[in-house]
Write an enzyme that holds these catalytic residues in place. Structure first.
Site, PDB file in Angstrom:
ATOM      1  CB  CYS A 162      -0.989   0.044   1.145  1.00  0.00           C
ATOM      2  SG  CYS A 162      -2.217   1.353   0.893  1.00  0.00           S
ATOM      3  CG  ASP A 294       1.534  -7.651  -0.023  1.00  0.00           C
ATOM      4  OD1 ASP A 294       0.868  -7.175  -0.962  1.00  0.00           O
ATOM      5  OD2 ASP A 294       1.318  -7.388   1.179  1.00  0.00           O
ATOM      6  CB  CYS A 337      -4.047   3.265  -3.182  1.00  0.00           C
ATOM      7  SG  CYS A 337      -3.170   3.912  -1.751  1.00  0.00           S
TER       8      CYS A 337
END
Length: 407
Positions: A162, A294, A337
């Site tokens: 993020c 991730d 985001c």
């Protein structure tokens, strides 16, 4: 001891659980094992809201058992190494787990130790981070306590999960100080190791307006390398050399790297992350291995929203592989985001590979390039519910696999 399963998923976080759930949605009888020692499962996007005094930390976590898909075998251990030439994962206790297909989703490692002095002062001396469950409440304590002085917010080099989170913490803090009529007595600095405010240019104008509104001093090419908590000093590496700044509050985002057992394995790209095709999410050397979340090498923004889109692609292509066929679903790099620029308003950044804007809603409902109340309602109310009841359950709302590629 050797265990045998058709599909093995390494990692019980967002990406691992979502991919297992999406697989079971398509093949309810599929033999799946999930490897993860964690007792709790966190909705990490909520920690920004905890640090801003919006959520209570407890609402962001549930037991791992409660999110584990029904029908999977949960192996409550950690993976230690991969042997893809033998279709095998070895656990920390030496147990060997063999598979026909592997999903690699162990997440990203927060490398706190790369900042000298940081680990010993986290949670005290005004040093905090929303990137840890136990520290996010301390962020809110500091925001409420800070009435004057200097507040510093940092962002390390990419990749991080993020990329907007460092700014989210800063904007929510500034909004509180503005509403409390103390912002004028606080020097706010944003030290970003990168060279731009946000990687997708379309969202920069709105964010720049808030930088001006809160009178934030932005320092680009400034990377935090050391913290002396007791002295309340932070040291940054810049193009001009090392710079040390006094602080009253310091919000740190740690450098982030691939888990070591992945980086040391044959599955790793040069970056240390799982070396996969960015569209099919299939490993470039081992066709029965898939990576997402991730820990993947894809050049997308590392967000929960990205994992939500990736899980169905992995499910489709892994089942194709088991059936002896090539991949037929593709991932377009989507990531989201929600930038919390003030309490009650969000700039909803949604984009794919190459910075292409990929809004989920037409502009007349939500213009993602502008701060909007509806975007805040989406993040604060809808997205947590969708996470727990949709993504982790194999319900692919607004996430059905598309972009079919040739077999």
């Amino acid at each position: 001891m050797t265990l045998l399963h058709t599909v093995v998923v390494v990692g019980g976080g967002s990406a691992g659980i979502a991919s297992a759930a999406s697989l079971l949605k398509r093949r309810p009888d599929l033999d799946i094992a999930v490897i993860d020692p964690a007792e709790t499962h966190a909705y990490q996007p909520g920690w920004t809201m905890v640090g801003g005094g919006v959520f209570d930390a407890k609402v962001t976590v549930r037991s791992e058992a409660s999110v584990m898909p029904k029908g999977v075998t949960w192996i409550k251990q950690a993976a230690a190494s991969f042997q893809p030439d033998d279709n095998q994962v070895t656990l920390t206790d030496g147990t060997e787990v063999r598979y026909e297909a592997l999903v690699v989703a162990p997440g990203i490692r927060l490398a706190w130790e790369q900042i000298t002095g940081l680990e010993g002062t986290l949670g005290q001396h005004g040093v905090t981070s929303n990137y840890r469950y136990d520290l996010a409440p301390y962020t809110w304590e500091l925001v409420q306590q800070t009435k004057r002085g200097r507040a510093i917010f940092t962002q390390p080099p990419m990749p991080i999960k993020c990329a907007g989170a460092p700014q989210k913490a800063m904007y929510l803090s500034c909004d509180h100080w503005l509403r409390s009529d103390v912002l004028g007595q606080i020097e706010v600095e944003f030290h970003n190791a990168g060279g731009v405010l946000f990687g997708v240019a379309d969202y920069v104008p709105a964010l720049s307006e808030y930088i001006d509104k809160y009178a934030i001093d932005t320092q680009f090419g400034s990377n935090l390398i050391a913290v002396d908590g007791a002295a309340r000093q932070a040291t940054f590496a810049t193009s001009e050399g090392e710079v040390t700044r006094d602080f009253d509050m310091l919000h740190v985002v740690p450098p982030q790297v691939a888990p070591q057992f992945l980086a040391d394995s044959p599955l790793a790209a040069e970056s240390g992350f799982t070396d996969v095709d960015p569209h099919t999410l299939q490993h470039v050397r081992y066709p029965n291995v898939f990576g997402l979340g991730d820990a993947g090498s894809m050049p997308n923004a590392k967000t929960m929203a990205a994992a939500r889109k990736q899980a169905p692609v992995v499910a489709v292509n892994l089942l194709q592989q088991l059936a002896g066929h090539g991949p037929r679903a593709g991932y377009d790099g989507y990531g989201s985001c929600p930038l919390t620029v003030e309490r009650g308003k969000i700039v909803l950044a949604e984009f794919g590979y190459g910075g292409k804007l990929m809004p989920s809603f037409p502009d007349w409902i939500i213009d993602g390039t502008r701060p909007q109340r509806l975007s805040w309602m989406l993040k604060a109310d809808a997205l947590p519910w969708i996470y727990w009841n949709g993504m982790l359950k194999g319900r692919e709302w607004l996430a059905a696999p598309g972009n079919m590629v040739a077999q």
